[in-house]
Design an enzyme around this catalytic site. Structure first.
Site, mmCIF file in Angstrom:
data_model
loop_
_atom_site.group_PDB
_atom_site.id
_atom_site.type_symbol
_atom_site.label_atom_id
_atom_site.label_comp_id
_atom_site.label_asym_id
_atom_site.label_seq_id
_atom_site.Cartn_x
_atom_site.Cartn_y
_atom_site.Cartn_z
ATOM 1 N N GLN A 185 0.849 -1.198 0.000
ATOM 2 C CA GLN A 185 0.000 0.000 0.000
ATOM 3 C C GLN A 185 0.884 1.248 0.000
ATOM 4 O OE1 GLN A 185 -3.424 0.035 0.091
ATOM 5 N NE2 GLN A 185 -3.941 -2.072 0.629
ATOM 6 N N ASP A 202 -8.106 -11.568 -3.868
ATOM 7 C CA ASP A 202 -7.297 -10.362 -3.652
ATOM 8 C C ASP A 202 -6.546 -10.018 -4.935
ATOM 9 O OD1 ASP A 202 -6.319 -8.169 -2.280
ATOM 10 O OD2 ASP A 202 -4.754 -9.269 -1.215
#
Length: 400
Positions: free
Chosen positions: A144, A280
């Site tokens: 991230q 995911d």
């Protein structure tokens, strides 16, 4: 008259058993009958399963992209292409998932989602948005973008929630300042609060559950395990998730993020009713190995796809999954030694129950949406049907 389908000559996977030679009747997009043996229905379009499995459609509650597109691109056409790509691999419903980003970017994704949801006719149905971040632990951020990671801001998240009624889950680190108030706010707005990218210890997880958090996002990935402080051991989020019955878990069962022993452990401890399989998947799902981008196509993170997973360019860590739902089910059976009915449960009714939609999706039950997949003994998808509409057929490898 409403269109009728009769999917026959297959092994029907019901919530109770596998019917060796059965059929499913569909009327007007709903399941209207389950038959054992031969079935004859007047004025119905017949689909011969040819002895293959007739299963509930797969439900992916955590997916970022596929087919060269990412939801963070903010492009409605890309949303549709992702939904169509995953439908080819058995996904009939999904929860599009964002990455960390600015408030304005996240709000813009909400608007694009609204557009795409209305015109999505040939791909996996959109169940609402999952905001993954930006309220994360910097230490557990994974891939991230660190420049967007921050503590929960009531003014910010309340504004985002007010912009759209389509947010159905939000992942955050519960140890952050303001995370308990955030969890309560999510529950007040009927949004699933999930624990993710976190360095929390057991005591903080307990408080999180008391304040509305009920799911652990991609168990083992981006979360704390046992730690030591001043010689004393503290259980982390991994141990807390395995221990606490109040927490459901989701796992990336691509066989790489979690090796066989961990898949077996999770199944043994949590069981199929508390464990959801998730892809995911990022944009490279369904594409050949090589270079790709995690997140926005212009501002995202460059990655390398090899060995069936996305890696950081220096190969120091994983940077995303490229799995599809069929691969998850196959892995649970082949490498985790899970019986077929339980593997299917983790990809269908369990995620439906977690998202609160099991009254209409997740099993072959009369009255539920006719979301159905047909696959062979190798979990190779032959046909995908969404709300009674045939959207994929393997022989043509194209939408019908």
């Amino acid at each position: 008259m409403m269109q009728k389908l009769l999917i026959h000559n297959g092994k029907v996977i019901t919530p109770f058993r596998i019917i060796p030679r059965g059929a499913v009747e569909v009327t007007g997009g709903k399941i209207t009958a389950i038959y054992e043996g031969e079935a004859k229905v007047n004025n119905a379009i017949a689909i011969d399963a040819k002895g293959r499995y007739i299963s509930p459609g797969f439900i992916d509650i955590h997916v970022h992209g596929g087919g060269g597109h990412d939801f963070m691109d903010g492009d409605a056409e890309g949303f549709l292409k992702i939904a169509e790509l995953h439908a080819r691999y058995g996904t009939t419903a999904m929860v599009p998932t964002t990455l960390t980003g600015s408030k304005d970017h996240l709000i813009s994704i909400l608007k694009v989602y609204e557009q795409a949801r209305k015109i999505n006719k040939n791909g996996a149905e959109f169940l609402g948005l999952h905001l993954e971040g930006p309220y994360f632990s910097m230490n557990q951020r994974g891939a991230q973008d660190p420049k967007y990671i921050r503590d929960p801001d009531p003014a910010e998240y309340r504004e985002i929630l007010q912009k759209s009624g389509q947010i159905v889950r939000w992942s955050a680190a519960p140890e952050l300042k303001g995370a308990m108030e955030f969890g309560r706010c999510l529950r007040e707005n009927n949004v699933l609060a999930s624990i993710a990218h976190t360095d929390a210890i057991y005591e903080e997880v307990v408080e999180a559950v008391e304040n509305g958090y009920s799911l652990s996002t991609h168990l083992y990935s981006g979360m704390s395990g046992v730690t030591r402080k001043n010689a004393f051991r503290y259980a982390g989020v991994i141990e807390s998730s395995l221990l606490m019955d109040e927490l459901d878990v989701e796992i990336i069962a691509d066989g790489i993020h979690l090796p066989a022993p961990l898949l077996k452990l999770i199944y043994k401890v949590k069981g199929p009713h508390k464990t959801a399989l998730i892809t995911d998947a990022m944009r490279a799902a369904g594409s050949p190995p090589g270079e790709s981008i995690l997140g926005h196509k212009q501002h995202g993170l460059k990655v390398i796809v090899e060995d069936g997973v996305a890696k950081l360019p220096d190969r120091s860590a994983f940077a995303g999954s490229v799995a599809t739902a069929d691969r998850l089910v196959r892995n649970m059976i082949e490498i985790a030694d899970v019986p077929l009915p339980d593997a299917i449960l983790m990809m269908t009714n369990t995620p439906a129950r977690i998202m609160g939609i099991d009254q209409k999706k997740g099993s072959l039950t009369i009255g539920k949406d006719a979301d159905i997949v047909i696959f062979d003994q190798n979990i190779e998808i032959q046909e995908t049907i969404i709300r009674g509409k045939r959207v994929y057929h393997r022989t043509s490898d194209n939408k019908i």
